[in-house]
Write a protein that holds these residues in place. Structure first.
Motif, mmCIF file in Angstrom:
data_model
loop_
_atom_site.group_PDB
_atom_site.id
_atom_site.type_symbol
_atom_site.label_atom_id
_atom_site.label_comp_id
_atom_site.label_asym_id
_atom_site.label_seq_id
_atom_site.Cartn_x
_atom_site.Cartn_y
_atom_site.Cartn_z
ATOM 1 N N ASP A 75 58.117 -82.050 22.547
ATOM 2 C CA ASP A 75 59.061 -82.093 23.673
ATOM 3 C C ASP A 75 58.517 -83.053 24.720
ATOM 4 O O ASP A 75 57.391 -82.883 25.213
ATOM 5 C CB ASP A 75 59.222 -80.700 24.277
ATOM 6 C CG ASP A 75 59.907 -79.734 23.327
ATOM 7 O OD1 ASP A 75 61.020 -80.050 22.880
ATOM 8 O OD2 ASP A 75 59.321 -78.666 23.020
ATOM 9 N N GLY A 80 63.572 -85.161 25.993
ATOM 10 C CA GLY A 80 63.981 -84.147 25.036
ATOM 11 C C GLY A 80 62.993 -84.050 23.891
ATOM 12 O O GLY A 80 61.871 -84.558 23.963
ATOM 13 N N ARG A 81 63.405 -83.422 22.826
ATOM 14 C CA ARG A 81 62.533 -83.226 21.674
ATOM 15 C C ARG A 81 62.628 -84.431 20.755
ATOM 16 O O ARG A 81 63.729 -84.912 20.433
ATOM 17 C CB ARG A 81 62.908 -81.942 20.916
ATOM 18 C CG ARG A 81 61.873 -81.525 19.875
ATOM 19 C CD ARG A 81 62.044 -80.079 19.482
ATOM 20 N NE ARG A 81 61.117 -79.663 18.434
ATOM 21 C CZ ARG A 81 59.850 -79.303 18.654
ATOM 22 N NH1 ARG A 81 59.354 -79.316 19.879
ATOM 23 N NH2 ARG A 81 59.070 -78.938 17.654
ATOM 24 N N GLU A 102 69.782 -81.815 21.382
ATOM 25 C CA GLU A 102 69.509 -80.590 22.125
ATOM 26 C C GLU A 102 70.494 -79.485 21.756
ATOM 27 O O GLU A 102 70.257 -78.316 22.034
ATOM 28 C CB GLU A 102 69.581 -80.875 23.628
ATOM 29 C CG GLU A 102 68.533 -81.885 24.098
ATOM 30 C CD GLU A 102 68.730 -82.302 25.540
ATOM 31 O OE1 GLU A 102 69.650 -81.746 26.185
ATOM 32 O OE2 GLU A 102 67.973 -83.162 26.012
#
Length: 272
Positions: A75, A80-81, A102
């Motif tokens: 992350d 974001g991831r 997400e």
């Protein structure tokens, strides 16, 4: 991590799905299936090494040093991831980055109807999800798990390379194992799953012979197994899994699959 944040923010707003970083070469990103050059930005190897150091765990770096490649997810604040695939290109470190959505889709969002919901509600059996890389297998499997998590009290065990969508327990309880950080390979992960009393098991790849055999053993013991595989159409997915075996093994494998198979999903993304 300033360089990474700057680049990610520039391409994410465009709708990019992937980012490719090579030392002393232009930065490229994938947009609607096409590779696009990002003008005006180029990273050297020291900058790429710094990105690796700032995003990876000590365990991931240990594996990188030993195997010369590693895949992990992280992350990243304000972005974001991300999934990082680190490898060597002409002796220098390079990175392929995937932006992980997400949003975990509902089955209805992806066009799946009552038939799929009925199958995934079954207590046991084999579900295969196949597509070429980047065509949405992971998102589809996440939607299947999201449905189970919202409707059933089950133990869900996943073996992924790496863990992309991180689930929060709702009605179901999750154990998510990441290759190679938590477990060495899919076969060992599936063997471990057998010992922790799961109801649903997910394997990020079911292409390996030993992993396929263990997945079928789990089905036969009463689990639902969702397996990801490289895909053509439904017939090609099955033919690929069977034809990779020695001729003497194929008939027995075909019979085991026939007794457990509930559903095959073969998919492609439609170009915009």
């Amino acid at each position: 991590m300033t360089e990474l944040l700057k680049i990610c923010q520039m391409v994410k707003v465009k709708g990019a799905s992937d980012l490719h970083l090579f030392p002393d070469q232009p930065v490229f990103y994938r947009l609607h299936g096409a590779i696009v050059k990002l003008e005006g930005i180029m990273l050297n190897e020291d900058q790429i090494k710094r990105i690796i150091l700032e995003t990876s765990s000590p365990k991931a770096r240990e594996i990188l040093g030993r195997q010369r490649q590693v895949t992990y997810a992280e992350d990243v604040e304000t972005v974001g991831r991300l999934r990082f695939s680190v490898f060597l290109d002409k002796g220098k470190f390079a990175i392929a980055i995937r932006f992980i959505s997400e949003k975990i889709f509902e089955l209805e969002d992806l066009g799946f109807g009552e038939g799929v919901r009925k199958v995934i509600s079954s207590p046991s059996g084999l579900v295969l999800v196949g597509s070429p890389s980047g065509e949405g297998k992971t998102s589809t499997i996440a939607a299947l798990l999201n449905f189970v998590n919202s409707h059933f009290e089950k133990s869900i065990f996943t073996i992924e390379n790496p863990v992309e969508y991180v689930f929060k327990d709702n009605k179901s309880a999750f154990i998510q194992r990441s290759i190679p950080v938590d477990i060495s390979n899919f076969y060992n992960g599936l063997c471990e799953a057998y010992r922790v009393d799961p109801d649903v098991v997910v394997s990020d790849s079911i292409n390996y012979s030993d992993a396929m055999d263990q997945a079928l053993t789990l089905c036969e013991s009463g689990c639902m197994v969702i397996g990801s595989t490289e895909g053509g159409d439904c017939h090609q997915i099955l033919d690929r899994l069977i034809s990779c075996r020695e001729p003497a093994e194929r008939e027995a494998l075909r019979a085991r699959i026939a007794s457990q198979l509930k559903l095959i999903i073969s998919q492609r993304l439609v170009p915009r």
